[in-house]
Design an enzyme around this catalytic site. Structure first.
Site, mmCIF file in Angstrom:
data_model
loop_
_atom_site.group_PDB
_atom_site.id
_atom_site.type_symbol
_atom_site.label_atom_id
_atom_site.label_comp_id
_atom_site.label_asym_id
_atom_site.label_seq_id
_atom_site.Cartn_x
_atom_site.Cartn_y
_atom_site.Cartn_z
ATOM 1 N N ARG A 1 0.671 -1.188 0.188
ATOM 2 C CA ARG A 1 -0.026 0.107 0.009
ATOM 3 C C ARG A 1 1.296 1.065 0.048
ATOM 4 N NH1 ARG A 1 2.708 1.673 3.641
ATOM 5 N NH2 ARG A 1 0.852 3.861 3.606
ATOM 6 N N GLY A 2 0.584 2.770 -0.047
ATOM 7 C CA GLY A 2 1.443 3.768 -0.144
ATOM 8 C C GLY A 2 1.140 3.986 -1.422
ATOM 9 N N ALA A 3 0.870 4.845 -2.160
ATOM 10 C CA ALA A 3 0.549 5.631 -3.881
ATOM 11 C C ALA A 3 2.035 5.042 -4.371
ATOM 12 C CB ALA A 3 0.438 6.717 -3.764
ATOM 13 N N ARG B 1 -7.760 -0.242 -6.942
ATOM 14 C CA ARG B 1 -7.790 1.147 -5.602
ATOM 15 C C ARG B 1 -7.510 1.896 -6.635
ATOM 16 N NH1 ARG B 1 -4.497 1.818 -0.352
ATOM 17 N NH2 ARG B 1 -6.046 1.784 0.424
ATOM 18 N N GLN C 1 -0.926 2.404 9.941
ATOM 19 C CA GLN C 1 -0.747 2.796 8.966
ATOM 20 C C GLN C 1 0.590 3.165 10.003
ATOM 21 O OE1 GLN C 1 -3.492 3.350 7.558
ATOM 22 N NE2 GLN C 1 -4.463 2.503 5.931
ATOM 23 N N ASP D 1 -1.568 10.874 -1.711
ATOM 24 C CA ASP D 1 -2.254 9.989 -3.505
ATOM 25 C C ASP D 1 -2.351 10.301 -3.700
ATOM 26 O OD1 ASP D 1 -2.829 8.545 -0.721
ATOM 27 O OD2 ASP D 1 -2.364 7.267 -1.854
ATOM 28 N N ASN E 1 -4.871 12.659 0.465
ATOM 29 C CA ASN E 1 -4.208 11.361 2.136
ATOM 30 C C ASN E 1 -5.068 11.002 2.507
ATOM 31 O OD1 ASN E 1 -1.678 10.881 2.442
ATOM 32 N ND2 ASN E 1 -1.765 11.367 4.404
ATOM 33 N N LYS E 2 -4.771 9.994 3.340
ATOM 34 C CA LYS E 2 -4.883 9.283 4.117
ATOM 35 C C LYS E 2 -5.715 10.185 4.879
ATOM 36 C CE LYS E 2 -4.808 6.053 4.259
ATOM 37 N NZ LYS E 2 -5.681 4.748 3.873
HETATM 38 O O1 MRU Z 1 -4.484 3.621 2.588
HETATM 39 P P1 MRU Z 1 -3.120 3.549 2.268
HETATM 40 O O2 MRU Z 1 -2.519 2.596 3.562
HETATM 41 O O3 MRU Z 1 -2.827 2.778 0.414
HETATM 42 O O4 MRU Z 1 -2.404 4.980 2.339
HETATM 43 C C1 MRU Z 1 -1.352 5.480 2.137
HETATM 44 C C2 MRU Z 1 -1.837 7.567 2.120
HETATM 45 O O5 MRU Z 1 -2.416 7.843 2.542
HETATM 46 C C3 MRU Z 1 -0.409 7.754 2.172
HETATM 47 O O6 MRU Z 1 0.390 8.704 2.176
HETATM 48 C C4 MRU Z 1 -0.209 8.210 0.635
HETATM 49 O O7 MRU Z 1 -0.055 6.665 -0.428
HETATM 50 C C5 MRU Z 1 1.472 8.396 1.039
HETATM 51 S S1 MRU Z 1 2.776 6.637 0.436
HETATM 52 C C6 MRU Z 1 3.734 8.066 -0.109
#
Ligand code: MRU
Length: 351
Positions: free
Chosen positions: A45-47, A88, A195, A236, A246-247
Site C-alpha cells: 500500500r502507499g501510492a 484502488r 498504518q 495519494d 491523502n489518508k
Molecule cells: O491506504 P493506504 O495505506 O495505501 O494510504 C496511504 C497514504 O495515504 C499515504 O499517505 C500516501 O499513499 C502517500 S505514501 C508515500
C-alpha cells in the site's frame, strides 16, 4: 533499506504489510491476479508502492502470456491493465504506472514478443530505481524545511513501506535527521487501518529515529502544548490547484496545524501530481469495508447492524498546505502556477 517490493524471476515479492509490526513475512505473487489482490488487500500500500507494484504486475502478466501475435498480446495487456486498474481508485500513481507500461508496450511493439516482454520487465524495474531516487531528491529539498530541532507530526505511513524505499514524508524526516537535525517524530496511529502505529513506528524505530505514537485524537492537544513544530505527510493524488488527497484524517491535521500556526507540508513524487484533475472535488475517494471500522484484530468494537462510513482518504484544500515537496523542487501557493512551473509538459503545451 527495507525491500517493500521486488521483482524476482518467480514473480513479485512483497513484505506483507498486513502482518507488521509483529511478523516480518514476505509474500510471492506468481501471477498478475495475485499482484492485483495484494494491492487491493493492502499487502502492499502507499501510492508510489502501489504504482510500481502495478507496473510489476503488468510485466508479470505479459511475461506469462502465451500470445503468438502482437495484437493478441495487446488484448491481454488491456485485460491485465483493467484488472489492476480496478484495485484502488484514489492513488493516481496506479493509473500513471498503467499508462507508462502501455506506452512502453507501444514503443517496442514492432520489436517482437520476446523483446516486448523483456522491455516491460525492464521498465517496471526502472520505475523502482527512479522511485527511490525521487524520494532521496525530495528528502534533500524537504530537509531544509524541517526545524533544526523539535517535534514533527506525520499521519499514516508515507515511508519506505509506502514506496520502493526511503519514503516521501518519512524520506524528508530521514534526510533531516541525516543532516544532523534533532527531530522527534509524532506518529498518528491512523485509524482504522493503523498504518501510523503499525508501519511508521516500525520503520522509524528500525532506523533509530526517535518516535512517539499518539492516537489520532491527541494531535490537537500535542500542538496546543507546543510539542509539534511541523507536520509532513504524503499524498495519494494532488490536483492541479494543489488540493491534496491523502489518508483519512489528514484534513483534520491540516486544519489543526493552521489554527496553531504550524507549517503543514506534503511530500510526494511527481507521479502523484495529477495535472488533469483540476481540483480535489474531482478526486475519487475509495470506500473500504465497514469491517475495518467495526472490528479490530478480529474483535468486534461496534454493535451489529450499525451504519458505517469508511472513506479511505480525504481532501485537504490547498489553503492549508504550506508547501508541496517534490523531486522537482518545492511548490508554494498559488499552486496552479507553481505546479505548472514544475511540470515541463504542461508549461510547454500552454506556450
Ligand atoms: O491506504 P493506504 O495505506 O495505501 O494510504 C496511504 C497514504 O495515504 C499515504 O499517505 C500516501 O499513499 C502517500 S505514501 C508515500
Amino acid at each position: 533499506m527495507i525491500k517493500t517490493l521486488e521483482w524476482t524471476p518467480e514473480g513479485v515479492r512483497f513484505i506483507d504489510q498486513t502482518k507488521l509490526p509483529t511478523e516480518e513475512v514476505y509474500v510471492l505473487c506468481g501471477t498478475y491476479q495475485e499482484v492485483a489482490d495484494a494491492i487491493r488487500n493492502m499487502i502492499v500500500r502507499g501510492a508510489p508502492a502501489i504504482g510500481v507494484a502495478a507496473a510489476m504486475g503488468i510485466a508479470l502478466g505479459v511475461k506469462q502470456s502465451h500470445a503468438q501475435e502482437i495484437s493478441a498480446l495487446r488484448n491481454e495487456l488491456g485485460q491485465i491493465c483493467r484488472r489492476i486498474g480496478e484495485t484502488r481508485p484514489t492513488a493516481v500513481n496506479l493509473f500513471w504506472a498503467i499508462r507508462r507500461m502501455q506506452q512502453k508496450f507501444e514503443s517496442v511493439a514492432s520489436e517482437g514478443i520476446q523483446n516486448i516482454k523483456a522491455a516491460l520487465v525492464n521498465e517496471a524495474q526502472q520505475m523502482l530505481v527512479e522511485d527511490i531516487a525521487a524520494n532521496e531528491a525530495m528528502g534533500r529539498h524537504g530537509a531544509t524545511l524541517m526545524p533544526a530541532s523539535g517535534g514533527v507530526l506525520t499521519h499514516c505511513n508515507a515511508g519506505a513501506l509506502a514506496t520502493c524505499g526511503y519514503g516521501t514524508a518519512l524520506g524528508v524526516i530521514r534526510a533531516a535527521v541525516e543532516a544532523g537535525k534533532q527531530i522527534h517524530v509524532f506518529a498518528d496511529e491512523t485509524r482504522p487501518f493503523l498504518q501510523g502505529a503499525r508501519l511508521t513506528c516500525w520503520e522509524l524505530m528500525k532506523d533509530g529515529i526517535s518516535t512517539t505514537v499518539i492516537a489520532d485524537n491527541m494531535a490537537g492537544s500535542m500542538m496546543r502544548q507546543g510539542k509539534i513544530n511541523a507536520v509532513v505527510v504524503g499524498a495519494d493524488r494532488i490536483a492541479a490547484n494543489g488540493d491534496v488527497a491523502n489518508k483519512i484524517g489528514t484534513y483534520s491535521v491540516a486544519v489543526l496545524a493552521k489554527e496553531h500556526s504550524i507549517p503543514f507540508y506534503v511530500a510526494a513524487p511527481w507521479s502523484t501530481v495529477d495535472m488533469s484533475t483540476p481540483t480535489g472535488e474531482q478526486i475519487p475517494i475509495e470506500q473500504r469495508s465497514p469491517r475495518e471500522v467495526t472490528h479490530h484484530g478480529g474483535k468486534q468494537m461496534a454493535p451489529d447492524g450499525v451504519k458505517v462510513e469508511n472513506p479511505a482518504f480525504d481532501v485537504t484544500p490547498n489553503k492549508y498546505v504550506t508547501a508541496i515537496i517534490t523531486e522537482r523542487g518545492i511548490a508554494r501557493a498559488p499552486y496552479d502556477e507553481s505546479l505548472k512551473e514544475l511540470s515541463p509538459d504542461v508549461a510547454a503545451a500552454s506556450r
